[in-house]
Design an enzyme around this catalytic site. Structure first.
Site, PDB file in Angstrom:
ATOM      1  N   ASP A  74      -7.001   2.094 -24.170  1.00  0.00           N
ATOM      2  CA  ASP A  74      -6.122   1.067 -23.383  1.00  0.00           C
ATOM      3  C   ASP A  74      -4.803   0.876 -24.233  1.00  0.00           C
ATOM      4  O   ASP A  74      -4.883   0.166 -24.850  1.00  0.00           O
ATOM      5  CB  ASP A  74      -6.778   0.018 -23.226  1.00  0.00           C
ATOM      6  N   HIS A  75      -3.831   1.677 -23.576  1.00  0.00           N
ATOM      7  CA  HIS A  75      -2.708   1.770 -24.559  1.00  0.00           C
ATOM      8  C   HIS A  75      -2.041   0.479 -24.528  1.00  0.00           C
ATOM      9  O   HIS A  75      -1.247   0.388 -25.735  1.00  0.00           O
ATOM     10  CB  HIS A  75      -1.731   2.829 -24.084  1.00  0.00           C
TER      11      HIS A  75
ATOM     12  N   HIS B 224      -5.350  -3.207 -18.506  1.00  0.00           N
ATOM     13  CA  HIS B 224      -4.147  -3.762 -19.270  1.00  0.00           C
ATOM     14  C   HIS B 224      -4.190  -5.204 -19.132  1.00  0.00           C
ATOM     15  O   HIS B 224      -4.320  -6.008 -20.149  1.00  0.00           O
ATOM     16  CB  HIS B 224      -2.890  -3.157 -19.213  1.00  0.00           C
TER      17      HIS B 224
HETATM   18  C1  BG6 Z   1      -0.224   2.960 -17.262  1.00  0.00           C
HETATM   19  C2  BG6 Z   1      -0.464   2.933 -15.717  1.00  0.00           C
HETATM   20  O1  BG6 Z   1      -1.793   2.736 -17.544  1.00  0.00           O
HETATM   21  O2  BG6 Z   1       0.693   2.122 -17.706  1.00  0.00           O
HETATM   22  C3  BG6 Z   1       0.849   3.449 -15.080  1.00  0.00           C
HETATM   23  O3  BG6 Z   1      -1.261   4.145 -15.075  1.00  0.00           O
HETATM   24  C4  BG6 Z   1       2.189   2.469 -15.548  1.00  0.00           C
HETATM   25  O4  BG6 Z   1       0.954   3.214 -13.676  1.00  0.00           O
HETATM   26  C5  BG6 Z   1       1.856   2.395 -17.142  1.00  0.00           C
HETATM   27  O5  BG6 Z   1       3.222   2.901 -15.188  1.00  0.00           O
HETATM   28  C6  BG6 Z   1       2.860   1.675 -17.860  1.00  0.00           C
HETATM   29  O6  BG6 Z   1       2.902   1.647 -19.176  1.00  0.00           O
HETATM   30  P1  BG6 Z   1       4.090   0.987 -20.260  1.00  0.00           P
HETATM   31  O7  BG6 Z   1       3.437   1.317 -21.491  1.00  0.00           O
HETATM   32  O8  BG6 Z   1       5.268   1.641 -19.743  1.00  0.00           O
HETATM   33  O9  BG6 Z   1       3.945  -0.581 -19.732  1.00  0.00           O
END
Ligand code: BG6
Length: 512
Positions: A198-199, A261
């Protein structure tokens, strides 16, 4: 007397954490995730000296490529997306460990070939039998690839070595499918060898939630229902779905972002203090928190969903969601979703957590706002505090990373007039180091076998348990032909129904 907690990791955090001998196999090398995130992060790690000298990267895809073709793809991606500067000597050393294996996921010969490639790398690059399999592929293929890895003897390491698997969301599309997915992975890998990314958990500002809460004295005493009125968690994007119709249609904003997230953010904000920051203690607290989340009875009054219409965004004319390539004109997929959640414990009794996310909103911003109750008594005339709202602590996850505390202050002058002011902490102003990309941190953790930032399958399943009733409620509305997601113009903060959800509680969404 000094007390020692045996659970606490006593490693000196000033020493760089460098991965030992190892390699990675990347499935899905042609996808966006690999190109924009995984490959650049690997280069950035190498550039920071955090990968072992013999690190190897094997690409696996259907294309009929030679090793050099694969190296060129990685090169292009690094040139375009890496965070750190390009250094020829770093690149050269890294690229010596690149290999490519061509084949379909159900192709036995290709997996035999992969096994031989890995064995060869162990010999010539000293990777020591340690390899991570990164599945940057649609989850529909997880089962096939995991099965192939098992069948071809790739999932099991020799003595003293390791094999790990890395998977990306979506971890299923509801509780049932998530359970199946977890069961599939469990048949091949031990739970401690499965790393679910979950980045958001790799972001510096998200990890800082724990530092902020538990390293200080001034926040935690207020962190409860006695002082907190409500919490708003927002993840807003100004872009549309881009070229991701195939992934996004039928998934929607709630599954794409709230299930993972935002619920992870919520659990870090609301959980109890863990006994240490090792994976087991952290996960116990997150799990306990997610297990205490309850939904309001009236989902029709406490949730909202929307779809962006055509209009103008950032000075450009943009298409509505239903006109995007690959989206059916009848699609009821949500591009905006908001939910109200409660936490059934003493700390948070009666404090709503409002979570919202959407595409094509006013601006790109992710933040957690803890909105405090008003002071119980104001010894001022009513008009002195007309411009005073709620004290608020805002954790700015991105962009413009930092924290803001908003409180009331006297306006200079002869009269007593109190107005909101902001006190700001910005990463840029306090630290000279720039924050690594989330993927750098997470990939390094995989290679080190360090699991605290990776959700366990229990957390994934609990998150679906929270979201499933909302999704079912929306599906029933669709089936009855009674409602569709409400449209909202691009560049706004979502559908009017989202405002109504908070207005019913006498509150308003922040306009960050
Ligand atoms: C991803 C989603 O997990 O996170 C995307 O699938 C979204 O839809 C992205 O655009 C956003 O990531 P960040 O790190 O740019 O907020």
């Amino acid at each position: 007397m000094t007390w020692v907690n045996p659970l606490r990791d006593e490693q000196d955090r000033r020493l760089p954490r460098i991965a030992g001998p190892c390699g990675m196999v990347l499935f899905g090398v042609t996808g966006d995730l690999s190109r924009k995130k995984v490959m650049p992060a690997i280069y950035d790690l190498a550039n920071r000296g955090l990968l072992p000298p013999g690190f190897s990267l094997v690409g696996f895809a259907r294309r009929d490529w030679a090793d050099q073709d694969f190296a060129q793809i990685v090169h292009d991606s690094v040139r375009e997306y890496a965070r750190t500067e390009f250094r020829e000597e770093v690149w050269k050393q890294l690229a010596e460990g690149f290999r490519f294996v061509s084949g379909n996921f159900d192709d036995d010969l290709a997996f035999d070939n992969l096994r031989r490639t890995i064995e060869e790398l162990d010999q010539v690059r000293g990777t020591g039998g340690n390899h991570a399999f990164y599945l940057a592929i649609p989850p529909g293929f997880f089962g096939t690839v995991a099965g192939q890895l098992k069948e071809h003897g790739l999932a099991e390491a020799g003595t003293g070595a390791w094999r790990r698997v890395v998977v990306e969301k979506p971890f299923g599309h509801d509780l049932e499918s998530a359970r199946q997915l977890n069961a599939t992975l469990d048949t091949v890998f031990e739970p401690e060898s499965i790393f679910r990314i979950d980045h958001y958990l790799g972001k510096e500002t998200v990890q800082n939630i724990l530092a902020m809460r538990f390293a200080n004295t001034m926040f935690e005493p207020l962190w409860n229902a006695n002082y907190v009125d409500h919490v708003q968690i927002t993840m807003a994007e100004d872009v549309g779905i881009g070229g991701r119709a195939g992934y996004y249609d039928g998934i929607g904003a709630a599954r794409d972002v709230i299930q993972n997230h935002l619920l992870q953010l919520m659990s870090l904000v609301a959980m109890e203090e863990p006994s240490s920051f090792d994976a087991a203690s952290l996960r116990v607290e997150k799990q306990k928190l997610l297990g205490s989340v309850v939904l309001p009875e009236r989902l029709d009054l406490t949730t909202a969903r929307g779809q962006y219409a055509a209009g103008w965004a950032g000075g450009e004319k943009v298409r509505g969601f239903l006109e995007e390539d690959g989206i059916a004109t009848t699609s009821t997929t949500d591009t905006f979703a908001a939910v109200t959640l409660h936490i059934d414990n003493r700390r948070w009794a009666g404090v709503p957590f409002y979570l919202r996310t959407g595409k094509r909103l006013g601006r790109r911003v992710t933040e957690v706002a803890v909105v405090f109750k008003r002071a119980p008594h104001q010894p001022f005339s009513a008009n002195a505090t007309e411009a005073l709202t709620h004290n608020t602590l805002v954790i700015r996850v991105q962009p413009d990373e930092g924290m803001t505390i908003r409180f009331g202050s006297k306006v200079p002058g002869t009269a007593m007039e109190i107005r909101d002011v902001n006190m700001d902490f910005a990463y840029g102003g306090s630290f000279t180091e720039s924050s690594p990309e989330a993927y750098e941190r997470l990939i390094l953790d995989v290679l080190l076998g360090d699991p605290p930032l990776f959700p366990r399958h229990e957390e994934v399943e609990l998150s679906w348990k929270i979201l499933d009733p909302v999704l079912e409620h929306w599906t029933k509305q669709d089936a009855a032909g009674r409602a569709r997601p409400e449209t909202y113009p691009p560049g706004t903060w979502g559908p009017a129904s989202a405002d109504t959800v908070l207005a019913r509680d006498g509150r308003v969404w922040r306009r960050p």
